[in-house]
Design a protein around this motif. Structure first.
Motif, PDB file in Angstrom:
ATOM      1  N   ALA A 136       0.858   0.284   0.599  1.00 31.47           N
ATOM      2  CA  ALA A 136       0.213  -1.000   0.270  1.00 31.47           C
ATOM      3  C   ALA A 136      -0.467  -1.592   1.325  1.00 31.47           C
ATOM      4  N   GLY A 137      -1.277  -2.558   1.339  1.00 32.93           N
ATOM      5  CA  GLY A 137      -2.130  -2.981   2.280  1.00 32.93           C
ATOM      6  C   GLY A 137      -3.203  -2.425   3.136  1.00 32.93           C
ATOM      7  N   GLU A 138      -3.560  -1.272   2.655  1.00 35.20           N
ATOM      8  CA  GLU A 138      -4.306  -0.233   3.201  1.00 35.20           C
ATOM      9  C   GLU A 138      -5.916  -0.952   3.145  1.00 35.20           C
ATOM     10  N   ILE A 139      -6.173  -2.148   3.354  1.00 30.55           N
ATOM     11  CA  ILE A 139      -7.474  -2.427   2.819  1.00 30.55           C
ATOM     12  C   ILE A 139      -8.671  -2.279   3.798  1.00 30.55           C
ATOM     13  N   HIS A 181     -10.194   0.319   4.677  1.00 28.80           N
ATOM     14  CA  HIS A 181     -11.382   1.065   3.939  1.00 28.80           C
ATOM     15  C   HIS A 181     -11.661   0.855   2.551  1.00 28.80           C
ATOM     16  N   ASN A 182     -11.563  -0.308   2.029  1.00 30.39           N
ATOM     17  CA  ASN A 182     -11.897  -0.843   0.819  1.00 30.39           C
ATOM     18  C   ASN A 182     -13.597  -1.036   1.228  1.00 30.39           C
ATOM     19  N   VAL A 183     -14.381  -0.469   0.319  1.00 31.60           N
ATOM     20  CA  VAL A 183     -15.813  -0.692   0.368  1.00 31.60           C
ATOM     21  C   VAL A 183     -16.179  -2.136   0.245  1.00 31.60           C
ATOM     22  N   LEU A 188      -8.183 -10.708  -0.697  1.00 33.85           N
ATOM     23  CA  LEU A 188      -6.797 -10.423  -0.759  1.00 33.85           C
ATOM     24  C   LEU A 188      -6.306 -11.588  -1.402  1.00 33.85           C
TER      25      LEU A 188
END
Lengths: 399, 399
Positions: free
Chosen positions: B242-245, B247-249, B321
């Motif tokens: 969790a928290g791997e943002i 590479h959120n496009v 977030l």
């Protein structure tokens, strides 16, 4: 180090709560199963069952026949005419009201179209109470009302219970629970919750997330929102507003949203976007979306293209949630359930492209097992909380 | 209902663990404070303190003087030469290794630049053990090693402890903990964690989230990731990712990212983006970013424009977030801390624009109180877990 000596009445109260919760979850259990689950003696089970019968909550049946050796175990089940809760699902275009018994069975249900453009909180409260009166007249005269649970498509403050913003209803800072309380007998517990938050609760108790502790329910109707469980517990956030992803901007140069920003998630995967993509300039009702899905199933080109066009941003929205929360499962509810049915490969392809590799491999996409009733049955769950905590309270319920 | 009769040695073990944890958290406490916190008698406190002294973990001092009435309470504090943990912060451009004592005090520290292009897991493990040897030679000969904690800028599987993907290190499915274990004495506990996950832990224990249960630590270095606490508990997700943002496009038509997609969060708010916006085509080292911030502070136009240009997408990333998690506080770490210092109004303006109204009002943006050491000290916290759980284990630590 403290020793707590539980008093006998506290133990009885606790054991009754555990027994009723087990029966509520599973519907019917044998005395043998109850003995095993509660870890107490058979005579204690007998006394507890007698208590719940006395309270009017359950009934007991002796199975006839059976080829096994020895006496068959009695079956304990919630009474069909026992206490019920009123579950209310407030959607933009219609209102669903159901009487739900212990065990989660829907005894009565009414679906009422809302009067355009949007219903006021007072109108919804009044129609809810009218529906309750009709249900009582039409066949549930003896049953006691154990609580009311309401699902709204908006934020609900976890401290005050007020509806903060329900943009597609046009509601803003509404004390809907108090409004409803004024129209109901004194002392009926009332709980108001966000639709996706309630939906994930119900799917975790009785649906496609029963065996799953890290789960997201992504609800797509006119608006879009997520209900999130982390380690089996609701992720609420400081004020209870967690999961409000409908207005996360996914493209600053995207289409304008009614909220004043551009490129909100809702403008890509909400019902309005789906209909627009199919060239259907209609109000985004559940019926209009159902018609589009029906046409897509029979091979209508424009409908199919629209479904596939929405699959890409939907997979991307899921990917953002998956990267952030790393859930085991994502349940797609509302219209998104139909999209998954029609375009699973496209949605999974987009998820795979946009999510971190490990996450996209392990995340399962599911439809809600409770169909369109996830939020409604979640509302029933929170309405039952007080009775399940203390079954002895049944003795004092308003009839 | 079960009664657990705690055996005397289990009670002693438990009380020693509680006492040492309190001393670890607060550094030094009087016998009177310990008596109050543990809720046991003064004579029991005396026996427990004697145990911890005997184990070489704490020492006791009698305050001299004091104007108060009566005997001053003895002060119990961790020994300066007691057991320590090795905390390792693996960043792309440099490696920080510290010996940290009970109470969270850094006794020794080495910062070693990494050899370009990226360090291998074996090289990092070897340099870590070399640093440990130097620390021992240079003045900590008597101290026992109680554990090793490692922070990595990548995903760590919560079940296997393996590093999944650390893109900016070029690591992929590396059993870094086992590599390290092979080079260390048998039995030393080793814990590996994601940098942002460890940072939020340390800030919650000793920093700007001490009084806060719903908090996000957004770490921005070359890559970007979030460490999340929900109700005081780490949000890990199914696999711990969790928290791997990063590479959120956030814009499908945005600039290309090294991951193969376009418009990832990292391409807007990572160190590389910041330097590029200032027209500095340099490798994104901590020094290069520090130089840019220094220039911005002295009024350099291009540097200031770059800082402000990154503030907008940073506020938007925080907003996403905030909408999803509704935290009470967001701590901006790594380079993002410098950005907050230089462009708080711009970041808050963007957050206000992109977050739901109620959320943007209640979310506080903070710099880490532990400065650049949040992840390092979080690594120390997880390294101490075994000793804090059972202080009697100190008797068996390798010297």
């Amino acid at each position: 180090v403290t020793t707590i000596a539980a008093r006998p009445d506290a133990i009885r109260r606790h054991n009754l709560a555990v027994m009723l919760s087990q029966l509520h979850r599973d519907g019917a259990l044998t005395r043998a199963q109850l003995t095993q689950r509660l870890g107490v003696s058979r005579s204690t089970i007998g006394a507890l069952v007698a208590d719940l019968i006395q309270l009017g909550l359950v009934e007991e049946a002796v199975p006839s026949g059976g080829a096994g050796v020895g006496r068959p175990s009695h079956v304990v089940a919630p009474r069909d005419d026992g206490p019920f809760v009123l579950a209310v699902d407030v959607d933009v275009t219609h209102l669903t009201i159901a009487a739900v018994g212990i065990g989660g069975t829907v005894r009565r249900r009414e679906v009422l179209p809302n009067v355009p453009p949007t219903p006021t909180p007072r109108a919804i409260a009044e129609r809810t109470v009218e529906a309750l009166d009709r249900m009582r007249l039409e066949g549930m005269p003896g049953s006691a009302l154990a609580g009311v649970g309401v699902s709204v498509p908006g934020t609900v403050d976890r401290h005050s219970g007020r509806v903060g913003v329900a943009p597609n209803l046009g509601w803003r800072d509404e004390a809907f629970g108090s409004l409803l309380a004024d129209l109901l007998p004194t002392g009926v517990p009332i709980a108001v919750g966000n639709d996706a938050d309630l939906a994930v609760l119900a799917e975790h108790r009785r649906g496609s997330a029963r065996d799953c502790e890290d789960v997201v329910f992504l609800m797509g109707r006119i608006g879009v929102g997520a209900g999130i469980l982390v380690g089996g517990q609701p992720l609420r956030g400081r004020d209870g507003h967690a999961g409000e992803i409908g207005h996360n901007v996914v493209d600053v140069s995207g289409p304008p949203c009614h909220c004043g920003k551009n490129g909100c998630t809702e403008t890509y995967i909400g019902d309005g976007a789906l209909l627009e993509r199919a060239g259907r300039h209609l109000p985004p009702t559940e019926e209009a979306v159902a018609a589009l899905f029906a046409d897509a199933r029979t091979g209508d080109d424009a409908a199919l293209r629209a479904v596939r066009a929405v699959a890409e941003p939907l997979g991307r929205a899921i990917a953002n949630l998956v990267n952030t929360l790393n859930p085991e499962r994502v349940i797609l509810g509302g219209s998104l359930s139909g999209l998954l049915d029609l375009a699973r490969p496209e949605i999974e392809g987009s998820l795979e492209h946009y999510a971190l590799e490990a996450q996209s491999r392990t995340t399962q996409l599911r439809q809600p097992e409770l169909g369109g009733d996830s939020a409604l049955l979640g509302a029933a769950e929170v309405a039952f909380a007080d009775l399940l905590d203390d079954p002895l309270a049944a003795a004092a319920l308003p009839a």
